[in-house]
Design an enzyme around this catalytic site. Structure first.
Site, PDB file in Angstrom:
ATOM      1  N   ASP A   1       0.873  -1.297  -0.068  1.00 21.29           N
ATOM      2  CA  ASP A   1       0.005  -0.001   0.093  1.00 21.29           C
ATOM      3  C   ASP A   1       0.794   1.242  -0.029  1.00 21.29           C
ATOM      4  O   ASP A   1       1.945   1.277   0.538  1.00 21.29           O
ATOM      5  CB  ASP A   1      -0.835   0.023   1.190  1.00 21.29           C
ATOM      6  CG  ASP A   1      -1.680  -1.085   1.544  1.00 21.29           C
ATOM      7  OD1 ASP A   1      -2.205  -1.643   0.424  1.00 21.29           O
ATOM      8  OD2 ASP A   1      -1.986  -1.409   2.537  1.00 21.29           O
TER       9      ASP A   1
HETATM   10  N1  URA Z   1      -1.262  -5.764   3.997  1.00 22.58           N
HETATM   11  C1  URA Z   1      -1.798  -4.576   4.049  1.00 22.58           C
HETATM   12  O1  URA Z   1      -2.503  -4.249   4.679  1.00 22.58           O
HETATM   13  N2  URA Z   1      -0.880  -3.686   3.249  1.00 22.58           N
HETATM   14  C2  URA Z   1       0.179  -3.938   2.484  1.00 22.58           C
HETATM   15  O2  URA Z   1       0.771  -3.105   1.960  1.00 22.58           O
HETATM   16  C3  URA Z   1       0.488  -5.383   2.560  1.00 22.58           C
HETATM   17  C4  URA Z   1      -0.284  -6.378   3.350  1.00 22.58           C
END
Ligand code: URA
Length: 241
Positions: free
Chosen positions: A96
């Site tokens: 993310d």
């Molecule tokens: N889980 C999440 O919530 N975000 C990420 O970036 C990777 C795994």
């Protein structure tokens, strides 16, 4: 053998098992035998030319970058972290915008597909700072599989690293990769994630690579990754989600 165009992967396995493949003059019958630069491989006496050189790097993605090569909204992308003149590397999966940590990038599309294919259940470890403290029940819930909207997450490995005031640091290992999965798992337990860093992707660890840093994978890491993604999906050419 497949990369060098000798045969399909499946046929390459058969050649090896039949004992017609040699590495440095010695017959190898074991599948997955690593071959290093400089080794000479022959099939029935014909030397195999090495496949195209591929590039494999570990990147420490900082918070505030998207895991794509271009962003229509003009946000910073992980492509900016790669050295000038490097080949076009694609990210292995996604972190993310607000998640930091280990991201592998490569121009080996086949390895990317394998590593992301749910069949291989590649484990990813994240360090989450979350609001509040996990109860024994919360830990059991994570281990047993949290209900998330339309599906149940597979069981996770959980380790509480520290509890500080009204927040906790928790290492969590999952092998799925649904959208914002770790954040949603903790949200489901009413412990929202404050910061999230990926520490490990399969056999590769973030280690002390600083945010924004890039390093090539070691031969050992690459062999381990290839073993993680070993097997044969020639018969299922679907692309991983
Ligand atoms: N889980 C999440 O919530 N975000 C990420 O970036 C990777 C795994």
């Amino acid at each position: 053998l497949a990369l060098a165009g000798v045969s399909s992967r499946r046929a390459a396995d058969e050649l090896i098992v039949r004992g017609v493949v040699r590495v440095n003059g010695n017959v190898v019958r074991e599948l997955g035998t690593p071959v290093n630069p400089g080794d000479v491989v022959d099939v029935r006496g014909t030397v195999v030319a090495p496949g195209a050189e591929r590039t494999y790097v570990a990147v420490h993605k900082p918070v505030g970058m998207v895991t794509t090569l271009r962003d229509p909204q003009g946000r910073r992308t992980v492509a900016e972290l790669l050295p000038k003149g490097s080949p076009r590397l694609v990210p292995v999966g996604r972190l993310d915008y607000d998640t930091a940590g280990l991201l592998l990038m490569t121009d080996d599309g086949e390895l990317v597909n394998r590593l992301l294919h749910p069949r291989y259940e590649v484990e990813k470890t994240y360090r989450a700072t979350i609001a509040g403290r996990l109860s024994a029940e919360d830990v059991k819930g994570l281990q047993g599989g949290v209900e998330l909207d339309a599906y149940k997450a597979a069981g996770a490995k959980v380790r509480v690293v520290a509890v500080r005031g009204d927040s906790s640091v928790v290492d969590i290992t999952i092998h799925e990769g649904r959208n914002r999965q770790v954040r949603r798992m903790f949200e489901a337990l009413r412990h929202p994630v404050r910061t999230l860093v990926r520490l490990r992707f399969g056999p590769v660890a973030l280690g002390d690579l600083p945010p924004g840093g890039v390093r090539p994978l070691t031969a050992k890491e690459l062999h381990a990754l290839q073993r993680t993604a070993a097997g044969n999906i020639d018969s299922e050419p679907e692309v991983a989600r």
